[in-house]
Design an enzyme around this catalytic site. Structure first.
Site, PDB file in Angstrom:
ATOM      1  N   GLY A  34      -9.435  -7.209 -16.772  1.00  0.00           N
ATOM      2  CA  GLY A  34     -10.346  -8.229 -17.558  1.00  0.00           C
ATOM      3  C   GLY A  34     -10.117  -7.834 -19.424  1.00  0.00           C
ATOM      4  O   GLY A  34      -9.135  -7.908 -19.223  1.00  0.00           O
ATOM      5  N   ARG A  35     -11.376  -7.928 -19.643  1.00  0.00           N
ATOM      6  CA  ARG A  35     -10.379  -7.722 -21.410  1.00  0.00           C
ATOM      7  C   ARG A  35     -10.257  -5.889 -21.903  1.00  0.00           C
ATOM      8  O   ARG A  35     -10.502  -5.859 -22.784  1.00  0.00           O
ATOM      9  CB  ARG A  35     -11.583  -8.297 -22.309  1.00  0.00           C
ATOM     10  CG  ARG A  35     -12.100  -9.774 -22.486  1.00  0.00           C
ATOM     11  CD  ARG A  35     -12.658 -10.248 -23.438  1.00  0.00           C
ATOM     12  NE  ARG A  35     -13.706  -9.481 -24.691  1.00  0.00           N
ATOM     13  CZ  ARG A  35     -15.242  -9.446 -24.764  1.00  0.00           C
ATOM     14  NH1 ARG A  35     -15.015 -10.582 -23.680  1.00  0.00           N
ATOM     15  NH2 ARG A  35     -15.831  -8.812 -24.940  1.00  0.00           N
TER      16      ARG A  35
ATOM     17  N   GLU B 212      -6.797  -4.761 -22.611  1.00  0.00           N
ATOM     18  CA  GLU B 212      -6.267  -4.553 -24.284  1.00  0.00           C
ATOM     19  C   GLU B 212      -6.305  -3.786 -25.100  1.00  0.00           C
ATOM     20  O   GLU B 212      -5.449  -3.411 -25.933  1.00  0.00           O
ATOM     21  CB  GLU B 212      -6.906  -6.009 -25.043  1.00  0.00           C
ATOM     22  CG  GLU B 212      -8.013  -5.842 -24.910  1.00  0.00           C
ATOM     23  CD  GLU B 212      -8.400  -7.246 -25.769  1.00  0.00           C
ATOM     24  OE1 GLU B 212      -9.050  -7.861 -26.717  1.00  0.00           O
ATOM     25  OE2 GLU B 212      -8.341  -8.476 -24.831  1.00  0.00           O
TER      26      GLU B 212
ATOM     27  N   CYS C 115      -4.464  -9.064 -12.713  1.00  0.00           N
ATOM     28  CA  CYS C 115      -4.792  -9.147 -13.389  1.00  0.00           C
ATOM     29  C   CYS C 115      -4.553  -8.651 -15.133  1.00  0.00           C
ATOM     30  O   CYS C 115      -3.353  -8.513 -15.219  1.00  0.00           O
ATOM     31  CB  CYS C 115      -6.813 -10.029 -13.510  1.00  0.00           C
ATOM     32  SG  CYS C 115      -6.858 -10.923 -14.416  1.00  0.00           S
ATOM     33  N   HIS C 116      -5.256  -8.395 -15.823  1.00  0.00           N
ATOM     34  CA  HIS C 116      -4.828  -8.083 -17.284  1.00  0.00           C
ATOM     35  C   HIS C 116      -4.493  -6.732 -17.294  1.00  0.00           C
ATOM     36  O   HIS C 116      -3.982  -5.980 -18.615  1.00  0.00           O
ATOM     37  CB  HIS C 116      -6.237  -8.967 -18.219  1.00  0.00           C
ATOM     38  CG  HIS C 116      -5.673  -9.904 -18.522  1.00  0.00           C
ATOM     39  ND1 HIS C 116      -6.778 -10.598 -18.023  1.00  0.00           N
ATOM     40  CD2 HIS C 116      -5.290 -10.079 -19.519  1.00  0.00           C
ATOM     41  CE1 HIS C 116      -6.212 -11.622 -18.137  1.00  0.00           C
ATOM     42  NE2 HIS C 116      -5.600 -11.998 -19.599  1.00  0.00           N
TER      43      HIS C 116
ATOM     44  N   TYR D 129      -1.598 -11.509 -14.307  1.00  0.00           N
ATOM     45  CA  TYR D 129      -2.065 -13.008 -14.772  1.00  0.00           C
ATOM     46  C   TYR D 129      -1.484 -13.710 -15.723  1.00  0.00           C
ATOM     47  O   TYR D 129      -0.399 -13.045 -15.881  1.00  0.00           O
ATOM     48  CB  TYR D 129      -4.074 -12.967 -15.483  1.00  0.00           C
ATOM     49  CG  TYR D 129      -4.242 -13.968 -16.142  1.00  0.00           C
ATOM     50  CD1 TYR D 129      -4.904 -14.590 -14.700  1.00  0.00           C
ATOM     51  CD2 TYR D 129      -4.809 -14.490 -16.970  1.00  0.00           C
ATOM     52  CE1 TYR D 129      -6.055 -15.847 -14.689  1.00  0.00           C
ATOM     53  CE2 TYR D 129      -5.106 -16.150 -17.187  1.00  0.00           C
ATOM     54  CZ  TYR D 129      -5.904 -16.602 -16.016  1.00  0.00           C
ATOM     55  OH  TYR D 129      -6.440 -17.793 -16.557  1.00  0.00           O
TER      56      TYR D 129
END
Length: 192
Positions: free
Chosen positions: A88-89, A92, A118-119, A138
């Site tokens: 997800g976010r 980051e 994923c992320h 991802y």
């Protein structure tokens, strides 16, 4: 005494990538300490649902409030058999936290099982642990893997990729394969 797994997540982590692996690992008997920097046991993180609806990238919708099961500041990494990192976010900004980076490096330095989806792989690239490793993520994270010295493998979203102590998957559709491979790395057996 239950065997413990450390699980990193944060605000706007992908909903399924937090909820489902957590529930799967608890289902088979692990004590899962889900943590987020700056938060303690009982606090919540807001999640986001990422879906694949035919657009050029995933869509994002509000998810759930997930209640953390442990306090980040109380983590002692040597207490854990393995590490899971949600996508997800959240990755980051989680990768900007020095303690998160130290935690990830600990698991790699001690060859303990690590599962990232994923992320979540962005945290691995920031921790400088993918050099010479084969992994997936991802697709938008693929260039980061390559720049960090890893060998990116594009695989179907419902698959997982294993290299040594590391299991990765492109996205939440791969949970069955992702957690199955992580359990193998942990040495878990399930009798049916």
């Amino acid at each position: 005494m239950k065997k413990k797994i450390l699980f990193l997540t944060g605000d706007f982590a992908e909903d399924y990538e937090t909820m489902v692996p957590f529930q799967m690992l608890e289902m088979v008997g692990y004590e899962v300490h889900v943590v987020c920097p700056g938060k303690k046991k009982g606090d919540t993180v807001k999640t986001a649902i990422h879906d694949f609806e035919g657009d050029q990238t995933y869509s994002e919708k509000p998810g759930h409030n997930f209640t953390l099961t442990y306090s980040f500041d109380e983590v002692t990494v040597s207490d854990y058999l393995g590490l899971v990192i949600a996508g997800g976010r959240a990755p980051e900004y989680l990768r900007l936290n020095d303690k998160v980076i130290d935690i990830v490096r600990y698991f790699f330095n001690h060859n303990k099982p690590v599962a990232a989806v994923c992320h979540g792989i962005q945290i691995l690239t920031a921790a400088d642990v993918v050099k010479g490793r084969k992994l997936t993520a991802y697709p938008a994270v693929g260039p980061e893997v390559t720049l960090a010295g890893g060998e990116f493998h594009a695989i179907a979203a419902d698959k997982a990729f294993v290299d040594g102590n590391l299991v990765t998957s492109p996205a939440w559709p791969g949970h069955a394969a992702f957690i199955r491979e992580f359990l193998k790395l942990l040495g878990a057996t399930i009798e049916i």
